[in-house]
Design a protein around this motif. Structure first.
Motif, PDB file in Angstrom:
ATOM      1  N   LEU A  80       5.404  72.516  53.375  1.00 17.01           N
ATOM      2  CA  LEU A  80       4.154  71.903  53.640  1.00 17.01           C
ATOM      3  C   LEU A  80       4.019  70.693  52.772  1.00 17.01           C
ATOM      4  N   GLY A  81       4.323  70.631  51.330  1.00 20.00           N
ATOM      5  CA  GLY A  81       4.196  69.724  50.561  1.00 20.00           C
ATOM      6  C   GLY A  81       5.070  68.406  51.088  1.00 20.00           C
ATOM      7  N   ARG A  82       6.322  68.704  51.623  1.00 22.10           N
ATOM      8  CA  ARG A  82       6.793  67.640  52.209  1.00 22.10           C
ATOM      9  C   ARG A  82       6.424  66.926  53.369  1.00 22.10           C
ATOM     10  N   ASP A  83       5.509  68.008  54.173  1.00 21.07           N
ATOM     11  CA  ASP A  83       5.003  67.338  55.211  1.00 21.07           C
ATOM     12  C   ASP A  83       3.769  66.568  54.840  1.00 21.07           C
ATOM     13  N   PHE A  84       3.282  66.765  53.837  1.00 24.12           N
ATOM     14  CA  PHE A  84       2.038  66.008  53.344  1.00 24.12           C
ATOM     15  C   PHE A  84       2.201  64.682  52.690  1.00 24.12           C
ATOM     16  N   GLN A  85       3.824  64.721  51.944  1.00 22.55           N
ATOM     17  CA  GLN A  85       4.248  63.548  51.329  1.00 22.55           C
ATOM     18  C   GLN A  85       4.538  62.372  52.666  1.00 22.55           C
ATOM     19  N   LYS A  86       5.110  63.009  53.793  1.00 22.46           N
ATOM     20  CA  LYS A  86       5.754  61.984  54.887  1.00 22.46           C
ATOM     21  C   LYS A  86       4.194  61.568  55.233  1.00 22.46           C
ATOM     22  N   ASP A  87       3.186  62.144  55.548  1.00 21.26           N
ATOM     23  CA  ASP A  87       2.017  61.669  55.947  1.00 21.26           C
ATOM     24  C   ASP A  87       1.528  60.718  54.966  1.00 21.26           C
ATOM     25  N   GLU A  88       1.594  60.682  53.754  1.00 22.46           N
ATOM     26  CA  GLU A  88       1.087  59.724  52.881  1.00 22.46           C
ATOM     27  C   GLU A  88       2.183  58.742  52.694  1.00 22.46           C
ATOM     28  N   GLY A  89       3.164  58.769  53.483  1.00 18.79           N
ATOM     29  CA  GLY A  89       3.977  57.615  53.394  1.00 18.79           C
ATOM     30  C   GLY A  89       5.084  57.509  52.044  1.00 18.79           C
ATOM     31  N   MET A  90       5.062  58.864  51.659  1.00 18.39           N
ATOM     32  CA  MET A  90       6.043  59.003  50.405  1.00 18.39           C
ATOM     33  C   MET A  90       7.513  59.633  50.817  1.00 18.39           C
ATOM     34  N   THR A  91       8.315  59.472  50.085  1.00 20.05           N
ATOM     35  CA  THR A  91       9.541  60.231  50.335  1.00 20.05           C
ATOM     36  C   THR A  91       9.457  61.830  50.233  1.00 20.05           C
ATOM     37  N   PRO A  92       9.778  62.554  51.272  1.00 17.23           N
ATOM     38  CA  PRO A  92       9.416  64.006  51.019  1.00 17.23           C
ATOM     39  C   PRO A  92      10.260  64.589  49.794  1.00 17.23           C
ATOM     40  N   GLN A  93       9.672  65.718  49.227  1.00 22.34           N
ATOM     41  CA  GLN A  93      10.186  66.314  48.084  1.00 22.34           C
ATOM     42  C   GLN A  93      11.691  67.005  48.447  1.00 22.34           C
ATOM     43  N   VAL A  94      12.472  67.178  47.661  1.00 22.91           N
ATOM     44  CA  VAL A  94      13.436  68.091  47.833  1.00 22.91           C
ATOM     45  C   VAL A  94      12.917  69.711  47.522  1.00 22.91           C
ATOM     46  N   VAL A  95      13.285  70.406  48.215  1.00 21.50           N
ATOM     47  CA  VAL A  95      12.668  71.942  47.962  1.00 21.50           C
ATOM     48  C   VAL A  95      13.947  72.782  47.667  1.00 21.50           C
TER      49      VAL A  95
END
Length: 386
Positions: free
Chosen positions: A194-209
């Motif tokens: 879900l953190g990846r999704d939020f980062q995408k929404d904010e225009g960030m590169t999604p974190q590796v999990v």
């Protein structure tokens, strides 16, 4: 770079995704690696150390660790892996626990390569409007796909509304600290994705999990937990760490070798010696090699050579005799009389070198009498009237 990738993925359960991690490593920049922990108890245990060891690998390769202390989220309680709602913890208790966490984490982590965050710093300032805007990004249907929520609903067990907010808040932490990578147990996978999704929404590169195995506790069945009493705390004494490790099963020993140190054991010709080596490695991790050797020597003196420890607590009583069950309870060897009776019937209690099996036994209290309960509890008994 391939050798770094192999090292960092060794011992993991899932990486989302390996290709993305490889790309990050190829950039040659200092990566920001997040790990979150809620201060729900005063002490970290060996299960937490599993993640800390992986974080240290990243630090040794030049990357930055982001240690997020969940002083705000602890007030909600992580529902991951739970079949009941967590009890509420007071703000005072949370803050007291949080103070101990950083010192404990630095037994493994490099302090200079660690940034510490308290998520209360942003959540305490978050408006209701902002919180609701985050809630609009996640459907209830999606949250109910979480295994723990799904299981509770199927068993007609309650889920309180505030528990749905926990994964949302953990995910927002990743945005606030600008994480490139997040590490956690497999029970945290939903929250980290879900953190990846939020980062995408904010225009960030999604974190590796990166998920790591769940470390089973001393019982070899349930997840290591302070509340279950099946843990090894990382602040415990070398002697206690060594003794607890020696109490685990041979199968769990192999599991710990693999999960904690990446060492795969075949059929052990001498499981006892291998277990001592494991205990030595664990104590060395937190107390150093010298203390580990002392703990091993003490263990062998007590259990292998059947000697008693040089130092032990001394208890004095006014009476000349006492029921063994009452004595066990009085010196703190057991928490209840029923536990004492069970240990006696199982042959786990010695008094003056004699094994007691009768739960109704009455022992004579003489100066210098030695009580032994289980594998690690020794006490010297005195009588004021002897």
């Amino acid at each position: 770079m391939q050798s770094q990738l192999a090292l960092l993925t060794k011992g993991t359960e899932q990486v989302v995704s390996v290709e993305e991690l490889e790309k990050l490593l190829s950039l040659g920049k200092k990566l920001r690696v997040k790990f979150g922990v809620d201060p729900t108890s005063p002490h970290l245990h060996l299960g937490h150390a599993l993640s800390l060891l992986k974080l240290r690998q990243f630090q040794d390769l030049g990357h930055q660790v982001l240690l997020v202390i969940g002083d705000f989220t602890a007030s909600i309680g992580d529902p991951s892996g739970r079949n009941t709602t967590r009890p509420v913890i007071s703000r005072e208790e949370i803050l007291t626990n949080a103070k101990t966490y950083t010192d404990q984490a630095f037994k493994i982590l490099n302090k200079e390569s660690t940034e510490i965050f308290f998520n209360g710093n942003w959540f305490n300032e978050m408006s209701a409007e902002k919180l609701l805007s985050l809630g609009r990004r996640v459907t209830v249907n999606h949250l109910l796909h979480r295994q723990d929520f799904h299981d509770r609903i199927s068993k007609d067990q309650s889920i309180f509304l505030h528990e749905f907010f926990y994964p949302i808040l953990q995910a927002w932490d990743s945005v606030k600290v600008c994480a490139d990578i997040e590490i956690g147990g497999r029970d945290q996978l939903f929250n980290m994705l879900l953190g990846r999704d939020f980062q995408k929404d904010e225009g960030m590169t999604p974190q590796v999990v990166i998920t790591l195995p769940i470390l089973e506790g001393l019982d070899g069945v349930k997840k290591m937990s302070k509340s279950l009493g099946n843990d090894i705390g990382i602040t415990e004494s070398p002697k206690e760490m060594f003794g607890k490790t020696m109490s685990i099963s041979d199968e769990l020993m192999k599991r710990w070798f693999l999960v904690l140190f990446g060492e795969e054991l075949g059929n052990c010709s001498n499981p006892m010696e291998e277990k001592k080596r494991l205990a030595e490695k664990i104590v060395t991790l937190f107390h150093g090699r010298e203390e580990a050797l002392k703990a091993r020597e003490e263990f062998e003196r007590i259990f292998s050579r059947r000697e008693i420890p040089q130092q032990m607590p001394v208890f004095s009583f006014p009476q000349k005799s006492m029921a063994i069950v009452d004595l066990l309870l009085a010196v703190g060897a057991v928490k209840s009389k029923s536990e004492g009776r069970r240990l006696i019937s199982q042959g786990g209690v010695d008094f003056q070198g004699k094994k007691l099996t009768d739960i109704h036994s009455v022992v004579e209290l003489k100066d210098g009498s030695i009580l032994r309960c289980g594998k690690r509890f020794f006490a010297q008994i005195k009588s004021d009237n002897s």
